[in-house]
Design an enzyme around this catalytic site. Structure first.
Site, PDB file in Angstrom:
ATOM      1  N   LYS A  24     -33.162  29.054   6.464  1.00 46.01           N
ATOM      2  CA  LYS A  24     -31.981  28.749   5.644  1.00 46.01           C
ATOM      3  C   LYS A  24     -32.272  28.960   4.173  1.00 46.01           C
ATOM      4  O   LYS A  24     -31.378  29.331   3.417  1.00 46.01           O
ATOM      5  CB  LYS A  24     -31.487  27.321   5.896  1.00 46.01           C
ATOM      6  CG  LYS A  24     -30.745  27.201   7.217  1.00 46.01           C
ATOM      7  CD  LYS A  24     -29.801  26.018   7.213  1.00 46.01           C
ATOM      8  CE  LYS A  24     -29.005  25.951   8.501  1.00 46.01           C
ATOM      9  NZ  LYS A  24     -28.247  24.728   8.640  1.00 46.01           N
ATOM     10  N   LYS A  29     -31.025  34.180  17.598  1.00 43.12           N
ATOM     11  CA  LYS A  29     -30.069  33.286  18.254  1.00 43.12           C
ATOM     12  C   LYS A  29     -28.665  33.543  17.691  1.00 43.12           C
ATOM     13  O   LYS A  29     -28.518  33.990  16.544  1.00 43.12           O
ATOM     14  CB  LYS A  29     -30.475  31.813  18.067  1.00 43.12           C
ATOM     15  CG  LYS A  29     -30.224  31.275  16.688  1.00 43.12           C
ATOM     16  CD  LYS A  29     -30.112  29.753  16.680  1.00 43.12           C
ATOM     17  CE  LYS A  29     -29.680  29.330  15.286  1.00 43.12           C
ATOM     18  NZ  LYS A  29     -29.389  27.946  15.073  1.00 43.12           N
ATOM     19  N   LYS A  85     -23.457  30.167  14.199  1.00 46.70           N
ATOM     20  CA  LYS A  85     -22.058  30.069  13.778  1.00 46.70           C
ATOM     21  C   LYS A  85     -21.852  30.582  12.364  1.00 46.70           C
ATOM     22  O   LYS A  85     -20.748  30.902  11.977  1.00 46.70           O
ATOM     23  CB  LYS A  85     -21.496  28.648  13.956  1.00 46.70           C
ATOM     24  CG  LYS A  85     -22.254  27.509  13.322  1.00 46.70           C
ATOM     25  CD  LYS A  85     -21.456  26.205  13.435  1.00 46.70           C
ATOM     26  CE  LYS A  85     -22.151  25.079  14.166  1.00 46.70           C
ATOM     27  NZ  LYS A  85     -23.304  24.483  13.480  1.00 46.70           N
TER      28      LYS A  85
HETATM   29  P1  TYM Z   1     -26.039  22.862  15.136  1.00 46.23           P
HETATM   30  O1  TYM Z   1     -24.756  22.366  14.575  1.00 46.23           O
HETATM   31  O2  TYM Z   1     -26.655  24.056  14.514  1.00 46.23           O
HETATM   32  O3  TYM Z   1     -25.857  23.181  16.657  1.00 46.23           O
HETATM   33  C1  TYM Z   1     -25.290  22.252  17.574  1.00 46.23           C
HETATM   34  C2  TYM Z   1     -26.007  22.349  18.916  1.00 46.23           C
HETATM   35  O4  TYM Z   1     -25.886  23.673  19.430  1.00 46.23           O
HETATM   36  C3  TYM Z   1     -27.171  24.180  19.769  1.00 46.23           C
HETATM   37  N1  TYM Z   1     -27.196  25.618  19.521  1.00 46.23           N
HETATM   38  C4  TYM Z   1     -27.508  26.548  20.436  1.00 46.23           C
HETATM   39  N2  TYM Z   1     -27.884  26.454  21.723  1.00 46.23           N
HETATM   40  C5  TYM Z   1     -28.109  27.609  22.379  1.00 46.23           C
HETATM   41  N3  TYM Z   1     -28.001  28.832  21.821  1.00 46.23           N
HETATM   42  C6  TYM Z   1     -27.633  28.973  20.534  1.00 46.23           C
HETATM   43  N4  TYM Z   1     -27.501  30.179  20.003  1.00 46.23           N
HETATM   44  C7  TYM Z   1     -27.365  27.799  19.787  1.00 46.23           C
HETATM   45  N5  TYM Z   1     -26.983  27.579  18.506  1.00 46.23           N
HETATM   46  C8  TYM Z   1     -26.886  26.241  18.365  1.00 46.23           C
HETATM   47  C9  TYM Z   1     -28.134  23.434  18.850  1.00 46.23           C
HETATM   48  O5  TYM Z   1     -29.444  23.428  19.361  1.00 46.23           O
HETATM   49  C10 TYM Z   1     -27.521  22.067  18.795  1.00 46.23           C
HETATM   50  O6  TYM Z   1     -27.924  21.299  19.910  1.00 46.23           O
HETATM   51  N6  TYM Z   1     -29.525  19.766  13.358  1.00 46.23           N
HETATM   52  C11 TYM Z   1     -28.502  19.907  14.371  1.00 46.23           C
HETATM   53  C12 TYM Z   1     -27.432  18.848  14.278  1.00 46.23           C
HETATM   54  C13 TYM Z   1     -27.961  17.440  14.312  1.00 46.23           C
HETATM   55  C14 TYM Z   1     -28.471  16.785  15.454  1.00 46.23           C
HETATM   56  C15 TYM Z   1     -28.797  15.467  15.011  1.00 46.23           C
HETATM   57  C16 TYM Z   1     -28.693  17.161  16.782  1.00 46.23           C
HETATM   58  C17 TYM Z   1     -28.004  16.577  13.280  1.00 46.23           C
HETATM   59  N7  TYM Z   1     -28.508  15.380  13.684  1.00 46.23           N
HETATM   60  C18 TYM Z   1     -29.351  14.541  15.881  1.00 46.23           C
HETATM   61  C19 TYM Z   1     -29.228  16.221  17.646  1.00 46.23           C
HETATM   62  C20 TYM Z   1     -29.558  14.935  17.198  1.00 46.23           C
HETATM   63  C21 TYM Z   1     -27.825  21.259  14.178  1.00 46.23           C
HETATM   64  O7  TYM Z   1     -27.884  21.840  13.119  1.00 46.23           O
HETATM   65  O8  TYM Z   1     -27.085  21.675  15.217  1.00 46.23           O
END
Ligand code: TYM
Length: 334
Positions: free
Chosen positions: A115, A197, A200
């Protein structure tokens, strides 16, 4: 654990329109825990501002992400659905945990490196300490299990290290959480660069299938997906594009990769991509319909938000007062 049930916690950032990576890797698995665990599913708006957001869009996406949780099958009566910034203990514990997280640990986080390369003009302190806020999210609720995609594994390991470190200094305070990374769908890749990966925030729309894309858009994007110069529909090295498409197909259908390879054997890449696109679009149709219905009722979404925040606040407050006592903060007596 504050009730009899063990706790599940997960979060999604409202930082862009959600993709089938978010869906297959995380959200669609969330409801499988609802009966046996006390589940907290959070929209992590505080994490989202580590990257500059347009305020109106952030607000809209926060509602949308909550609606998508429900459209993907999460019943607000069986799960605590809430917005991170509505529960101030996240920020409070986040700060405390910052003081138990090492500079070296945060520097090694690959998401921070990625990032900061992408946002070179805004490498702010929040981006750096992002994982200790994430640890706070998880540890506040005495969480046992955290369902996430593969890309969050490193953050989760750090959350465990922080919990263990704190417990060692002050005695048992936090449950040490385990990750739950699904066997299938944990890493859905970009349709344009299938080594990366699917993200979004990818500026190339053709690389990303969004949960709310129309059927036509989904099919068009799959038709343009990068494959390889061969003609065999099999998974493996050098065939990352086809492997990713097979993976997406099996996630939506529940078939094995071998079954899918057999099914498509002898078919051309064009027809294969069309079939995957149709399967994906049709599988998401009920989610899109339910999402539209929910978004039309903002008052209901606000009621869910407020019910979730109250429920989360109750339990977050208990952990936070325990933490305050342990570290030696004084209490207000009057
Ligand atoms: P975020 O918002 O990027 O993504 C949300 C969830 O989607 C999963 N994910 C994917 N899984 C498979 N293939 C992909 N291409 C893909 N892109 C995203 C992520 O692994 C995630 O589970 N840091 C976290 C948000 C967060 C969080 C937490 C998660 C904040 N606090 C506490 C769990 C527990 C994040 O940026 O997710």
């Amino acid at each position: 654990m504050y009730n009899d049930k063990k706790v599940v916690f997960s979060g999604v950032q409202p930082s862009g329109n959600l993709t089938i990576g978010n869906y297959l890797g995380a959200i669609r698995n969330f409801s499988t825990f609802s009966e046996d665990y006390h589940c907290y599913y959070c929209v992590v708006d505080m994490h989202a501002i580590t990257v500059r957001q347009n305020p109106a869009e952030l607000r809209r996406r926060t509602y949308e992400t909550l609606a998508l949780y429900m459209a993907c099958g999460l019943d607000p009566e069986k799960n605590t659905l809430f917005i991170q910034s509505h529960v101030p203990q996240h920020a409070e514990l986040g700060w405390v945990l910052d003081c138990y997280t090492m500079f070296g640990e945060l520097s090694r986080m690959t998401q921070f490196k990625d990032k900061s390369a992408k946002n070179a003009d805004n490498i702010n302190a929040g981006l750096f300490t992002y994982p200790s806020l994430m640890a706070a999210d998880i540890l506040l609720y005495q969480t046992e299990l955290v369902p996430v995609g593969q890309d969050q594994k490193q953050h989760l390991e750090l959350a465990r290290d922080i919990a263990n470190r704190f417990n060692q200094i002050y005695g048992e305070t936090f449950v040490v959480p385990d990750g739950y990374i699904p066997k299938e769908g944990a890493k859905i890749c970009s349709l344009q660069d299938p080594i990366k990966k699917m993200s979004k925030s990818d500026p190339n729309e053709n690389a990303v299938i969004r949960i709310l894309d129309s059927k036509d858009d989904i099919i068009r994007k799959f038709k343009r997906a990068v494959t390889d110069s061969g003609n065999e529909i099999i998974h493996g090295e050098g065939k990352e594009g086809i492997t990713n498409l097979l993976n997406i197909y099996t996630c939506f259908t529940g078939k094995t990769i071998e079954e899918a390879e057999k099914e498509f054997s002898g078919m051309g890449y064009g027809d294969f991509k069309l079939a995957v696109g149709e399967t994906c679009a049709d599988s998401l149709q009920p989610v899109r319909d339910e999402f539209a219905r929910l978004m039309a009722d903002k008052a209901y979404l606000e009621q869910v938000m407020s019910q979730g925040a109250q429920e989360a606040y109750k339990n977050a407050r208990r952990t936070m007062s325990k933490v305050r006592r342990k570290i030696g903060f004084t209490e207000l007596k009057h």
